[in-house]
Design a protein around this motif. Structure first.
Motif, PDB file in Angstrom:
ATOM      1  N   THR A  57      45.452  41.897  32.930  1.00 19.72           N
ATOM      2  CA  THR A  57      44.641  40.697  33.143  1.00 19.72           C
ATOM      3  C   THR A  57      44.119  40.194  31.801  1.00 19.72           C
ATOM      4  O   THR A  57      43.429  40.943  31.094  1.00 19.72           O
ATOM      5  CB  THR A  57      43.435  41.009  34.065  1.00 19.72           C
ATOM      6  OG1 THR A  57      43.927  41.492  35.310  1.00 19.72           O
ATOM      7  CG2 THR A  57      42.579  39.778  34.291  1.00 19.72           C
ATOM      8  N   GLU A  80      32.438  43.295  31.188  1.00 20.23           N
ATOM      9  CA  GLU A  80      32.456  42.371  32.327  1.00 20.23           C
ATOM     10  C   GLU A  80      33.637  42.677  33.248  1.00 20.23           C
ATOM     11  O   GLU A  80      33.499  42.647  34.477  1.00 20.23           O
ATOM     12  CB  GLU A  80      32.518  40.925  31.844  1.00 20.23           C
ATOM     13  CG  GLU A  80      31.243  40.463  31.177  1.00 20.23           C
ATOM     14  CD  GLU A  80      31.364  39.085  30.535  1.00 20.23           C
ATOM     15  OE1 GLU A  80      32.412  38.405  30.704  1.00 20.23           O
ATOM     16  OE2 GLU A  80      30.404  38.678  29.846  1.00 20.23           O
ATOM     17  N   PHE A  81      34.796  42.973  32.663  1.00 18.01           N
ATOM     18  CA  PHE A  81      35.973  43.318  33.457  1.00 18.01           C
ATOM     19  C   PHE A  81      35.680  44.555  34.312  1.00 18.01           C
ATOM     20  O   PHE A  81      35.975  44.574  35.511  1.00 18.01           O
ATOM     21  CB  PHE A  81      37.183  43.578  32.552  1.00 18.01           C
ATOM     22  CG  PHE A  81      38.422  43.964  33.304  1.00 18.01           C
ATOM     23  CD1 PHE A  81      39.310  43.000  33.742  1.00 18.01           C
ATOM     24  CD2 PHE A  81      38.695  45.295  33.582  1.00 18.01           C
ATOM     25  CE1 PHE A  81      40.459  43.364  34.456  1.00 18.01           C
ATOM     26  CE2 PHE A  81      39.831  45.658  34.293  1.00 18.01           C
ATOM     27  CZ  PHE A  81      40.706  44.697  34.726  1.00 18.01           C
ATOM     28  N   ALA A  83      32.789  45.700  35.301  1.00 19.71           N
ATOM     29  CA  ALA A  83      31.775  45.388  36.307  1.00 19.71           C
ATOM     30  C   ALA A  83      32.382  44.662  37.506  1.00 19.71           C
ATOM     31  O   ALA A  83      31.948  44.856  38.643  1.00 19.71           O
ATOM     32  CB  ALA A  83      30.659  44.551  35.691  1.00 19.71           C
ATOM     33  N   ASP A  84      33.400  43.837  37.255  1.00 20.30           N
ATOM     34  CA  ASP A  84      34.033  43.055  38.322  1.00 20.30           C
ATOM     35  C   ASP A  84      35.216  43.766  38.964  1.00 20.30           C
ATOM     36  O   ASP A  84      35.761  43.269  39.957  1.00 20.30           O
ATOM     37  CB  ASP A  84      34.518  41.713  37.763  1.00 20.30           C
ATOM     38  CG  ASP A  84      33.371  40.811  37.335  1.00 20.30           C
ATOM     39  OD1 ASP A  84      32.237  41.033  37.808  1.00 20.30           O
ATOM     40  OD2 ASP A  84      33.614  39.894  36.522  1.00 20.30           O
ATOM     41  N   TYR A  85      35.633  44.903  38.428  1.00 19.33           N
ATOM     42  CA  TYR A  85      36.834  45.588  38.908  1.00 19.33           C
ATOM     43  C   TYR A  85      36.629  46.163  40.307  1.00 19.33           C
ATOM     44  O   TYR A  85      35.572  46.719  40.611  1.00 19.33           O
ATOM     45  CB  TYR A  85      37.218  46.699  37.928  1.00 19.33           C
ATOM     46  CG  TYR A  85      38.533  47.362  38.256  1.00 19.33           C
ATOM     47  CD1 TYR A  85      39.738  46.734  37.941  1.00 19.33           C
ATOM     48  CD2 TYR A  85      38.587  48.599  38.887  1.00 19.33           C
ATOM     49  CE1 TYR A  85      40.951  47.330  38.242  1.00 19.33           C
ATOM     50  CE2 TYR A  85      39.781  49.186  39.200  1.00 19.33           C
ATOM     51  CZ  TYR A  85      40.966  48.549  38.877  1.00 19.33           C
ATOM     52  OH  TYR A  85      42.167  49.144  39.174  1.00 19.33           O
ATOM     53  N   ASP A  86      37.648  46.021  41.147  1.00 16.22           N
ATOM     54  CA  ASP A  86      37.604  46.572  42.509  1.00 16.22           C
ATOM     55  C   ASP A  86      38.087  48.011  42.479  1.00 16.22           C
ATOM     56  O   ASP A  86      39.282  48.272  42.408  1.00 16.22           O
ATOM     57  CB  ASP A  86      38.470  45.718  43.438  1.00 16.22           C
ATOM     58  CG  ASP A  86      38.479  46.242  44.866  1.00 16.22           C
ATOM     59  OD1 ASP A  86      37.687  47.155  45.192  1.00 16.22           O
ATOM     60  OD2 ASP A  86      39.277  45.721  45.662  1.00 16.22           O
ATOM     61  N   TYR A  87      37.160  48.942  42.510  1.00 12.08           N
ATOM     62  CA  TYR A  87      37.478  50.363  42.430  1.00 12.08           C
ATOM     63  C   TYR A  87      37.951  50.938  43.767  1.00 12.08           C
ATOM     64  O   TYR A  87      38.349  52.089  43.827  1.00 12.08           O
ATOM     65  CB  TYR A  87      36.250  51.164  41.945  1.00 12.08           C
ATOM     66  CG  TYR A  87      35.926  50.919  40.491  1.00 12.08           C
ATOM     67  CD1 TYR A  87      36.455  51.716  39.501  1.00 12.08           C
ATOM     68  CD2 TYR A  87      35.085  49.881  40.121  1.00 12.08           C
ATOM     69  CE1 TYR A  87      36.155  51.512  38.164  1.00 12.08           C
ATOM     70  CE2 TYR A  87      34.786  49.657  38.783  1.00 12.08           C
ATOM     71  CZ  TYR A  87      35.311  50.472  37.815  1.00 12.08           C
ATOM     72  OH  TYR A  87      35.015  50.257  36.504  1.00 12.08           O
TER      73      TYR A  87
END
Length: 89
Positions: A57, A80-81, A83-87
């Motif tokens: 990305t 930021e990436f 924090a926004d990542y879908d774990y």
């Protein structure tokens, strides 16, 4: 739960002499986030490229921004990436 480790790529123009900024950017990120990174790959390229991606990305593009990243900007963008990542998946 095991900590997710991310792959970052820094694509840089070799003929433009961008290796110093690519190296500096890699050191900035690794010095602050080495536990969260599986790899920071420097990828030689051309055509004025200085593109940073995490897990494929794009997070920074010199072509789009018409500038290099500021000091620690890629560190902030990586944070930021994460924090926004879908774990979940």
């Amino acid at each position: 739960m095991e900590l997710k480790k991310f792959r970052m790529t820094i694509e840089y123009c070799t003929s433009c002499g961008y290796i110093p900024i690519a190296s500096r950017t890699a050191v900035e990120v690794l010095s602050k986030h080495h536990p969260e990174l599986s790899e920071v790959a420097l990828i030689p390229s051309s055509d004025g490229a200085f593109e940073v991606s995490v897990e494929g990305t794009p997070v920074f593009s010199k072509k789009e921004m018409a500038r290099f990243p500021e000091h620690d900007e890629v560190v902030r963008l990586f944070e930021e990436f994460m924090a926004d990542y879908d774990y979940s998946g």
